[in-house]
Design a protein around this motif. Sequence first.
Motif, PDB file in Angstrom:
ATOM      1  N   MET A   1       0.788  -1.253  -0.102  1.00 17.81           N
ATOM      2  CA  MET A   1      -0.118  -0.012   0.016  1.00 17.81           C
ATOM      3  C   MET A   1       0.914   1.452  -0.097  1.00 17.81           C
ATOM      4  SD  MET A   1      -2.911   0.977   2.610  1.00 17.81           S
ATOM      5  CE  MET A   1      -2.191   1.624   4.056  1.00 17.81           C
ATOM      6  N   ILE A   2       0.538   2.197  -0.790  1.00 18.94           N
ATOM      7  CA  ILE A   2       1.184   3.406  -0.989  1.00 18.94           C
ATOM      8  C   ILE A   2       0.172   4.623  -0.835  1.00 18.94           C
ATOM      9  CG2 ILE A   2       2.672   5.071  -2.209  1.00 18.94           C
ATOM     10  CD1 ILE A   2       3.919   2.648  -3.709  1.00 18.94           C
ATOM     11  N   LEU A   3       0.352   5.318   0.539  1.00 18.56           N
ATOM     12  CA  LEU A   3      -0.338   6.605   0.412  1.00 18.56           C
ATOM     13  C   LEU A   3       0.195   7.673   0.059  1.00 18.56           C
ATOM     14  CD1 LEU A   3      -2.053   5.551   3.718  1.00 18.56           C
ATOM     15  CD2 LEU A   3      -3.359   6.306   1.614  1.00 18.56           C
ATOM     16  N   GLU A  25       8.632   8.172  10.289  1.00 22.91           N
ATOM     17  CA  GLU A  25       7.395   7.406  10.830  1.00 22.91           C
ATOM     18  C   GLU A  25       6.670   7.211   9.524  1.00 22.91           C
ATOM     19  OE1 GLU A  25       3.888   7.514  14.271  1.00 22.91           O
ATOM     20  OE2 GLU A  25       5.561   9.291  14.030  1.00 22.91           O
ATOM     21  N   CYS A  26       6.142   8.329   8.710  1.00 19.27           N
ATOM     22  CA  CYS A  26       5.316   8.171   7.658  1.00 19.27           C
ATOM     23  C   CYS A  26       5.771   6.964   6.835  1.00 19.27           C
ATOM     24  CB  CYS A  26       5.218   9.406   7.049  1.00 19.27           C
ATOM     25  SG  CYS A  26       4.186  10.762   7.918  1.00 19.27           S
ATOM     26  N   ILE A  27       6.952   7.288   6.304  1.00 23.28           N
ATOM     27  CA  ILE A  27       7.512   6.277   5.345  1.00 23.28           C
ATOM     28  C   ILE A  27       7.464   4.571   5.874  1.00 23.28           C
ATOM     29  CG2 ILE A  27       9.597   5.580   4.072  1.00 23.28           C
ATOM     30  CD1 ILE A  27      10.533   8.559   4.079  1.00 23.28           C
ATOM     31  N   THR A  32       4.542   7.472   1.854  1.00 22.63           N
ATOM     32  CA  THR A  32       5.711   7.564   1.206  1.00 22.63           C
ATOM     33  C   THR A  32       5.839   8.784   0.221  1.00 22.63           C
ATOM     34  OG1 THR A  32       5.213   5.921  -0.418  1.00 22.63           O
ATOM     35  CG2 THR A  32       6.256   5.045   1.430  1.00 22.63           C
ATOM     36  N   ARG A  33       4.614   9.510  -0.063  1.00 22.34           N
ATOM     37  CA  ARG A  33       4.784  10.494  -1.056  1.00 22.34           C
ATOM     38  C   ARG A  33       4.242  11.963  -0.611  1.00 22.34           C
ATOM     39  NH1 ARG A  33       4.442   9.603  -6.577  1.00 22.34           N
ATOM     40  NH2 ARG A  33       2.443  10.539  -6.624  1.00 22.34           N
ATOM     41  N   PHE A  34       4.847  12.835  -0.425  1.00 24.32           N
ATOM     42  CA  PHE A  34       4.444  14.110   0.181  1.00 24.32           C
ATOM     43  C   PHE A  34       4.625  15.280  -0.893  1.00 24.32           C
ATOM     44  CE2 PHE A  34       6.929  11.303   3.235  1.00 24.32           C
ATOM     45  CZ  PHE A  34       5.784  11.163   4.139  1.00 24.32           C
ATOM     46  N   CYS A  58       9.619  13.566  -1.069  1.00 26.10           N
ATOM     47  CA  CYS A  58       9.117  14.950  -1.063  1.00 26.10           C
ATOM     48  C   CYS A  58       9.481  15.873  -2.440  1.00 26.10           C
ATOM     49  CB  CYS A  58       9.822  15.893   0.205  1.00 26.10           C
ATOM     50  SG  CYS A  58       9.535  15.062   1.743  1.00 26.10           S
ATOM     51  N   PHE A  59       8.108  16.417  -2.757  1.00 25.73           N
ATOM     52  CA  PHE A  59       8.086  17.396  -4.010  1.00 25.73           C
ATOM     53  C   PHE A  59       7.514  18.504  -3.898  1.00 25.73           C
ATOM     54  CE2 PHE A  59       6.973  12.518  -4.345  1.00 25.73           C
ATOM     55  CZ  PHE A  59       8.216  12.050  -5.090  1.00 25.73           C
ATOM     56  N   PRO A  60       8.376  19.382  -4.507  1.00 23.00           N
ATOM     57  CA  PRO A  60       8.013  21.019  -3.787  1.00 23.00           C
ATOM     58  C   PRO A  60       7.303  21.566  -4.955  1.00 23.00           C
ATOM     59  CG  PRO A  60      10.409  20.496  -4.883  1.00 23.00           C
ATOM     60  CD  PRO A  60       9.910  19.325  -4.749  1.00 23.00           C
TER      61      PRO A  60
END
Length: 256
Positions: A1-3, A25-27, A32-34, A58-60
């Motif tokens: 699962m990837i959120l 902790e999230c990862i 895994t994607r922010f 992390c993607f800005p």
Amino acid sequence: MILTDTHTHLYAQEFNEDRTAVVQECINNEITRFFLPNIDKSSVSGMLALTNEFPENCFPMIGIHPCSVNKNWQQELEEYKDLLSTHKMYAIGEIGIDLYWDKSTLDIQQQAFEAQILLAKKEKLPIVIHAREAFDEIFEILDKHNDDQLRGIFHCFTGNTSQAKKILNYDGFKIGIGGVVTFKNSGLDKVVKNLSLTDLVLETDSPYLAPHPHRGKRNNSTYLTLIAQKVADIFEVEIEKVAEITTKNSKTVFGI
């Protein structure tokens, strides 16, 4: 699962004491994607530092938040154009109109919003829209610029079903669902029920708008699972299904 958390301010000062630990902790829990929305030039350095620390996660974005729009917004936008030539950005955001805090700045908010839409089209990027007590004003501008290049996310959606359908009629947009959907009397769950999972992406807007049972406390991206579970309950599906579809939707918007 990837959120995927499509809208989180993990670079904010509220995370100065434990930022790396929160992200890790999230990862560890399959978040895994922010996607990191910018506020104004004061937030750029922190956002890019977090992106450099977690480049695979992390993607800005770059943009001027409507509450940060002032008489110098054009100069700030020119600086962002320079930044776009040296840094990979995944959206122009967060941008939009906010009439909750200050209605007197509507004129320059509209100007800045429109200019940033045009910048997004030029750069072939999606936009991430902040809309607070300003759906009609935002729709007026989007109607003017609606074409096959216009795409993005209506972040932190709290509108009604009619407004949601209007957004989806633009074709290239998804609706960002955050902690408000877990609030007992928000009514957002009933609106979401009238939509499809293919219309939605998930977000926390951390450190703001923590979901139940953490409402009123610092939000963080680890709570995305609570939002995902609420959406799963609404559609009567497993949380894994919500993760799969909403992450796929985020990839459609952001291209990764």
